[in-house]
Design a protein around this motif. Structure first.
Motif, short mmCIF file in Angstrom:
data_model
loop_
_atom_site.label_atom_id
_atom_site.label_comp_id
_atom_site.label_asym_id
_atom_site.label_seq_id
_atom_site.Cartn_x
_atom_site.Cartn_y
_atom_site.Cartn_z
N ARG A 273 126.42 93.07 59.76
CA ARG A 273 125.33 92.26 60.29
C ARG A 273 125.23 92.40 61.81
O ARG A 273 124.16 92.35 62.38
CB ARG A 273 125.52 90.80 59.88
N PRO B 199 115.32 98.05 65.17
CA PRO B 199 115.05 97.24 63.98
C PRO B 199 113.83 97.70 63.18
O PRO B 199 113.74 97.43 61.99
CB PRO B 199 114.81 95.84 64.56
N PHE B 200 112.87 98.38 63.83
CA PHE B 200 111.66 98.84 63.12
C PHE B 200 111.80 100.27 62.60
O PHE B 200 110.85 100.84 62.09
CB PHE B 200 110.44 98.79 64.04
N HIS C 57 106.38 102.51 59.30
CA HIS C 57 105.89 101.13 59.19
C HIS C 57 107.00 100.20 59.64
O HIS C 57 108.18 100.54 59.59
CB HIS C 57 105.47 100.82 57.74
N GLY D 183 107.85 97.11 58.39
CA GLY D 183 108.62 96.69 57.23
C GLY D 183 109.21 95.30 57.32
O GLY D 183 110.04 94.91 56.50
N ARG D 184 108.84 94.55 58.32
CA ARG D 184 109.30 93.16 58.51
C ARG D 184 108.32 92.51 59.48
O ARG D 184 107.53 93.22 60.11
CB ARG D 184 110.72 93.13 59.07
N PRO D 185 108.35 91.20 59.65
CA PRO D 185 107.43 90.59 60.61
C PRO D 185 107.66 91.12 62.02
O PRO D 185 108.81 91.30 62.44
CB PRO D 185 107.75 89.09 60.52
N SER D 186 106.58 91.40 62.73
CA SER D 186 106.73 91.92 64.10
C SER D 186 107.02 90.81 65.10
O SER D 186 107.39 91.08 66.24
CB SER D 186 105.46 92.66 64.51
N VAL E 140 109.26 87.72 66.59
CA VAL E 140 110.70 87.47 66.63
C VAL E 140 110.97 86.27 67.53
O VAL E 140 110.22 86.00 68.47
CB VAL E 140 111.46 88.74 67.13
N ARG F 234 118.02 92.73 68.51
CA ARG F 234 116.99 92.35 67.53
C ARG F 234 115.69 91.91 68.20
O ARG F 234 114.65 91.85 67.57
CB ARG F 234 117.55 91.21 66.64
#
Length: 265
Positions: A12, A218-219, A226, A228-231, A233, A241
């Motif tokens: 993590r 992270p992207f 793409h 692939g997660r919310p932009s 933060v 992150r």
């Protein structure tokens, strides 16, 4: 603690372990020095001090030229050399005057209290004695909008179009910063952009996060480019992150008429 649990903790942390780095530090080896107004003293508060422009120089990494100004030291037998923002119309050998009783001439430094409304100024202090904070880039200037005698404040229009209220005792140079129109000519090729930013800091070229590998951003990763997660933060996210739209209040297109800072009031 079992080995599997330790492995999960490490897994993590790896993506967010990156902290502050020295690679974006400013490149200052060839710079001429800090560009500031004179340190405020008794002579400036009560009268004026005369200086002579010895040279107008290019400062690597800065779009505007700088002026080397020499003053006589009031307390010792020596000369003080200051680097000041060069304003349009300055020339070598010119006398400039700094102080409360200086005249309203290009290049002179006065407290805003003595500057009429509508005057164009640059290198304006934010607080008394901080030696210059606003309107310092090439071609920049601020406009004195109004004075409030009761509160002892002055309202300025900054280069961004926004308005700011500062104390009337802060100092400013008269005129427009030299080197205006610099961005009108396109860079045209990557080599020019390379040399432009090489003397500033390591901030070019900028590679998109989605074009990287997952270990680097992270992207990164995926079969198509793409996120692939919310932009968006959180502001509290750890350094590695914290990418994308940080602490966004809203996202999406800005629709409707955009209000400039000068239109808000």
């Amino acid at each position: 603690m079992c080995s599997e649990h330790v492995y999960m903790i490490l897994l993590r942390i790896i993506g967010t372990k990156e902290g502050k780095s020295p690679i974006f530090k400013a490149h200052i080896r060839t710079r001429k020095g800090a560009v500031k107004l004179r340190s405020i003293d008794y002579a400036e508060r009560r009268g004026y001090v005369r200086g002579v422009i010895k040279d107008i120089m290019h400062d690597p990494g800065r779009g505007a030229p700088v002026a080397k100004v020499q003053f006589l030291n009031a307390y010792r037998y020596k000369r003080d050399t200051e680097l000041m923002v060069a304003t349009e119309g300055m020339y070598t050998g010119q006398f400039i005057y700094c102080g409360k009783k200086a005249t309203l001439t290009i290049g002179n430094v006065l407290p805003l209290r003595g500057v009429p409304e509508g005057t164009i100024v640059c290198n304006v202090e934010a607080k008394v004695g901080d030696r210059g904070a606003f309107a310092r880039g090439s071609g920049c200037f601020a406009v004195v909008i109004s004075h409030d005698e009761d509160k002892g404040t002055t309202r300025l229009r900054l280069p961004s179009g926004g308005k700011k209220t500062v104390k009337s005792d802060v100092r400013a140079q008269i005129g427009v910063v030299a080197g205006g129109g610099r961005t009108d000519k396109p860079l045209l090729k990557a080599g020019r952009a390379y040399h432009k930013y090489a003397v500033k800091r390591n901030c070019w070229p900028k590679i998109r996060g989605v074009a990287k590998n997952p270990v680097e951003h992270p992207f990164g990763g995926g079969n198509h480019q793409h996120i692939g997660r919310p932009s968006t933060v959180s502001k509290a996210a750890p350094s590695g992150r914290k990418v994308g739209l940080i602490g966004a209040r809203r996202t999406g297109r800005l629709r409707g008429v955009k209000k400039l800072g000068q239109d808000r009031d």
